[in-house]
Scaffold this active site. Structure first.
Site, PDB file in Angstrom:
ATOM      1  N   ARG A 262       0.842  -1.206   0.000  1.00 52.13           N
ATOM      2  CA  ARG A 262       0.000   0.000   0.000  1.00 52.13           C
ATOM      3  C   ARG A 262       0.872   1.250   0.000  1.00 52.13           C
ATOM      4  O   ARG A 262       0.511   2.278  -0.562  1.00 52.13           O
ATOM      5  CB  ARG A 262      -0.935  -0.005   1.223  1.00 52.13           C
TER       6      ARG A 262
ATOM      7  N   PHE B 234     -10.732  -5.652  -6.027  1.00 54.99           N
ATOM      8  CA  PHE B 234     -10.797  -6.401  -4.764  1.00 54.99           C
ATOM      9  C   PHE B 234     -10.307  -5.452  -3.649  1.00 54.99           C
ATOM     10  O   PHE B 234      -9.363  -5.755  -2.923  1.00 54.99           O
ATOM     11  CB  PHE B 234      -9.926  -7.664  -4.793  1.00 54.99           C
TER      12      PHE B 234
ATOM     13  N   ASP C 224     -15.364  -4.112  -5.075  1.00 49.17           N
ATOM     14  CA  ASP C 224     -15.366  -5.281  -4.190  1.00 49.17           C
ATOM     15  C   ASP C 224     -16.760  -5.886  -4.222  1.00 49.17           C
ATOM     16  O   ASP C 224     -17.740  -5.219  -4.568  1.00 49.17           O
ATOM     17  CB  ASP C 224     -14.990  -4.889  -2.758  1.00 49.17           C
TER      18      ASP C 224
ATOM     19  N   ASN D 140     -18.899  -8.236  -8.909  1.00 49.74           N
ATOM     20  CA  ASN D 140     -17.940  -9.320  -9.071  1.00 49.74           C
ATOM     21  C   ASN D 140     -16.805  -8.754  -9.928  1.00 49.74           C
ATOM     22  O   ASN D 140     -17.042  -8.270 -11.043  1.00 49.74           O
ATOM     23  CB  ASN D 140     -18.633 -10.489  -9.771  1.00 49.74           C
ATOM     24  N   ALA D 141     -15.593  -8.808  -9.425  1.00 49.18           N
ATOM     25  CA  ALA D 141     -14.462  -8.145 -10.098  1.00 49.18           C
ATOM     26  C   ALA D 141     -14.262  -8.659 -11.527  1.00 49.18           C
ATOM     27  O   ALA D 141     -13.909  -7.887 -12.422  1.00 49.18           O
ATOM     28  CB  ALA D 141     -13.194  -8.364  -9.285  1.00 49.18           C
TER      29      ALA D 141
ATOM     30  N   ASP E 198      -5.882  -7.374  -6.186  1.00 45.33           N
ATOM     31  CA  ASP E 198      -5.490  -8.089  -4.957  1.00 45.33           C
ATOM     32  C   ASP E 198      -6.594  -9.063  -4.542  1.00 45.33           C
ATOM     33  O   ASP E 198      -7.323  -8.815  -3.574  1.00 45.33           O
ATOM     34  CB  ASP E 198      -5.218  -7.042  -3.855  1.00 45.33           C
TER      35      ASP E 198
ATOM     36  N   CYS F  55      -2.510 -14.506  -2.575  1.00 48.56           N
ATOM     37  CA  CYS F  55      -2.295 -14.753  -1.144  1.00 48.56           C
ATOM     38  C   CYS F  55      -2.438 -16.238  -0.820  1.00 48.56           C
ATOM     39  O   CYS F  55      -2.785 -16.599   0.296  1.00 48.56           O
ATOM     40  CB  CYS F  55      -3.224 -13.896  -0.299  1.00 48.56           C
TER      41      CYS F  55
HETATM   42  C1  LIG Z   1      -7.151  -9.824  -0.205  1.00 51.01           C
HETATM   43  S1  LIG Z   1      -8.579  -8.881   0.058  1.00 51.01           S
HETATM   44  C2  LIG Z   1      -8.120  -7.303  -0.540  1.00 51.01           C
HETATM   45  C3  LIG Z   1      -7.375  -6.451   0.478  1.00 51.01           C
HETATM   46  C4  LIG Z   1      -7.197  -5.016   0.096  1.00 51.01           C
HETATM   47  N1  LIG Z   1      -6.429  -4.876  -1.095  1.00 51.01           N
HETATM   48  C5  LIG Z   1      -6.577  -4.194   1.223  1.00 51.01           C
HETATM   49  O1  LIG Z   1      -5.457  -3.663   1.051  1.00 51.01           O
HETATM   50  O2  LIG Z   1      -7.194  -4.077   2.295  1.00 51.01           O
HETATM   51  C6  LIG Z   1      -9.677  -9.529  -1.125  1.00 51.01           C
HETATM   52  C7  LIG Z   1     -11.040  -8.841  -1.254  1.00 51.01           C
HETATM   53  O3  LIG Z   1     -11.716  -9.438  -2.371  1.00 51.01           O
HETATM   54  C8  LIG Z   1     -13.107  -9.393  -2.149  1.00 51.01           C
HETATM   55  N2  LIG Z   1     -13.721 -10.356  -3.096  1.00 51.01           N
HETATM   56  C9  LIG Z   1     -13.767 -11.701  -3.007  1.00 51.01           C
HETATM   57  N3  LIG Z   1     -14.300 -12.229  -4.145  1.00 51.01           N
HETATM   58  C10 LIG Z   1     -14.591 -11.190  -4.959  1.00 51.01           C
HETATM   59  C11 LIG Z   1     -15.128 -11.069  -6.269  1.00 51.01           C
HETATM   60  N4  LIG Z   1     -15.465 -12.148  -6.987  1.00 51.01           N
HETATM   61  N5  LIG Z   1     -15.258  -9.836  -6.804  1.00 51.01           N
HETATM   62  C12 LIG Z   1     -14.910  -8.738  -6.102  1.00 51.01           C
HETATM   63  N6  LIG Z   1     -14.395  -8.789  -4.862  1.00 51.01           N
HETATM   64  C13 LIG Z   1     -14.232  -9.983  -4.294  1.00 51.01           C
HETATM   65  C14 LIG Z   1     -13.265  -9.660  -0.684  1.00 51.01           C
HETATM   66  O4  LIG Z   1     -14.501  -9.118  -0.221  1.00 51.01           O
HETATM   67  C15 LIG Z   1     -12.014  -8.952  -0.104  1.00 51.01           C
HETATM   68  O5  LIG Z   1     -12.377  -7.666   0.337  1.00 51.01           O
END
Ligand SMILES: C[S@@+](CC[C@H](N)C(=O)[O-])C[C@H]1O[C@@H](n2cnc3c(N)ncnc32)[C@H](O)[C@@H]1O
Length: 391
Positions: free
Chosen positions: A208, A225, A247, A274-275, A295, A335
């Site tokens: 970040r 995400f 997200d 959905n991303a 991410d 991750c």
């Molecule tokens: C690893 S975290 C991201 C952390 C963020 N970059 C941070 O610095 O705080 C992954 C995120 O992906 C979201 N997520 C999971 N599946 C998803 C999807 N299909 N589309 C969009 N977001 C999604 C989750 O809600 C979560 O907030």
């Protein structure tokens, strides 16, 4: 103490400080084991290898806590390890009041996660064996942190596999529903009971910060995400003109918006989608960005899911590379321990052939240093990132 002998050949890996013994690798037990009890591990001939705990119901049946014959596993050893973890964090000069204090095997405490959010700590027991040391863990945390409160969060994967339970509760002092932490010059709300993981993705702190070196005032940026806006807020803080943060979780986005206000920022577009669908849509409309960060959550929970996960990463890389302006930047993260840095480089390479863009790797990043990894225990290195310039 229960004596365990491992099958011939397994001892080399244990002597090489790999602390896991899988169930089929056990040759014999001195009696029927109780779940979570302490064991002495010996080679097939009976020579000492280590002390650990056992859960006969799971695949990783034994986790070793000490490879030293003179270092028995007692509550005092657990407390000493927590003190050592704390002293190590003090040396890191983390630019935040939120950090990971105990990173399981990375701190020689398999099955224990402790995250600190200002005056509060969050504990997760991810194995039945470590949960037997709950009292010692809490005592040690009170001693080193002098916290206002400690919350025990359930790890649902562990609850399912290890039987650690799903109850969540305040185990010391008081913990408010929401905590405000700071990281670099930004502040974030943390909701421990409702939030993902223990409340925040502490492991991306260094990335970040790094994103700020790429964003120029006036840029158009995309945080895919985004969770509660970790990257988006840093992009905006540096002066990005437009930031889109995507997200699937409405709860995370709601908090992201509040984080924006908390920092006196404005203009981030928060998108619940959905991303994969959203990136496809942006791509079809020919959108372009200066900096994109992708991410995602872990797509590969085990090695069998790696091929599917790689297809997901490839899709994200293709979309990302197509959406970056010439001279712009893309970061992609994984991750999952099962996805290596080489996997990420390979899918990026394939994606670059598909979209016919030349790509320069400008940096590779890992989980931040308060999530230490043990060389002989590759599983402790889970977060990898590749940052590229799209020429
Ligand atoms: C690893 S975290 C991201 C952390 C963020 N970059 C941070 O610095 O705080 C992954 C995120 O992906 C979201 N997520 C999971 N599946 C998803 C999807 N299909 N589309 C969009 N977001 C999604 C989750 O809600 C979560 O907030």
């Amino acid at each position: 103490m229960l004596q365990v002998r491992v099958k011939p050949g397994i001892e080399d890996r244990i002597k090489g400080f790999f602390p896991w013994i899988y169930r089929p690798e056990i040759a014999s037990l001195s009696r029927k084991p109780r779940k979570g009890e302490l064991v002495v591990v010996r080679d097939f001939a009976g020579k000492f290898l280590g002390y650990g705990y056992i859960n006969p119901e799971v695949s990783i049946a034994i986790r070793i806590l000490s490879f030293d014959k003179n270092e028995k596993v007692t509550p005092d050893l657990i407390k000493r390890r927590i003190r050592e973890a704390y002293n190590y964090r003090k040396k890191l000069y983390i630019n935040s009041n939120a950090y990971r204090l105990v990173h399981s095997e990375g701190d020689l405490l398999p099955g224990l996660i402790v995250d600190v959010y200002g005056d509060y700590a969050v504990v997760e027991f991810t194995t039945y064996g470590m949960a037997q040391f709950r009292e010692a863990v809490i005592e040690a945390l009170v001693e080193v942190l002098k916290p206002k409160g400690i919350y025990e969060k359930a790890n649902l994967t562990a609850a399912k596999i290890e039987g650690t339970g799903v109850e969540e509760k305040v185990v010391y002092g008081e913990v408010p529903e929401e905590i405000v932490i700071w990281e670099h010059d930004l502040r974030f709300y943390i909701n421990v009971p409702e939030g993902q993981k223990t409340g925040f993705f502490l492991d991306q702190r260094n990335s970040r910060k790094f994103v700020r070196t790429l964003v120029e005032p006036g840029d158009r940026c995309l945080d895919v995400f985004c969770h509660t806006g970790g990257f988006a807020l840093n992009m905006k803080k540096i002066g990005a003109k437009e930031v889109i943060a995507v997200d699937i979780s409405d709860l995370a986005l709601e908090m992201g918006k509040r984080n924006e206000d908390l920092n006196g920022l404005s203009g981030i577009e928060w998108v619940e989608a959905n991303a994969f669908d959203f990136l496809r849509k942006l791509d079809r409309s020919g959108e372009e960005f200066d900096v994109i960060v992708i991410d995602p959550p872990s797509f590969a929970k085990n090695r069998h899911s790696v091929p599917n996960a790689l297809r997901g990463y490839k899709e994200l890389c293709v979309r990302g590379l197509r959406l970056v302006k010439p001279g712009g930047y893309l970061a992609i993260f994984s991750c999952s321990f099962h996805i290596t840095q080489q996997h990420l480089l390979d899918v990026l390479t394939e994606a670059s052939y598909d979209v016919r863009r030349q790509v320069r790797v400008i940096a590779t990043t890992f989980q931040d240093k308060d999530h230490p990894w043990i060389l002989q225990m590759p599983n402790t290195l889970y977060l990898k990132g590749v940052w590229v310039e799209v020429i």
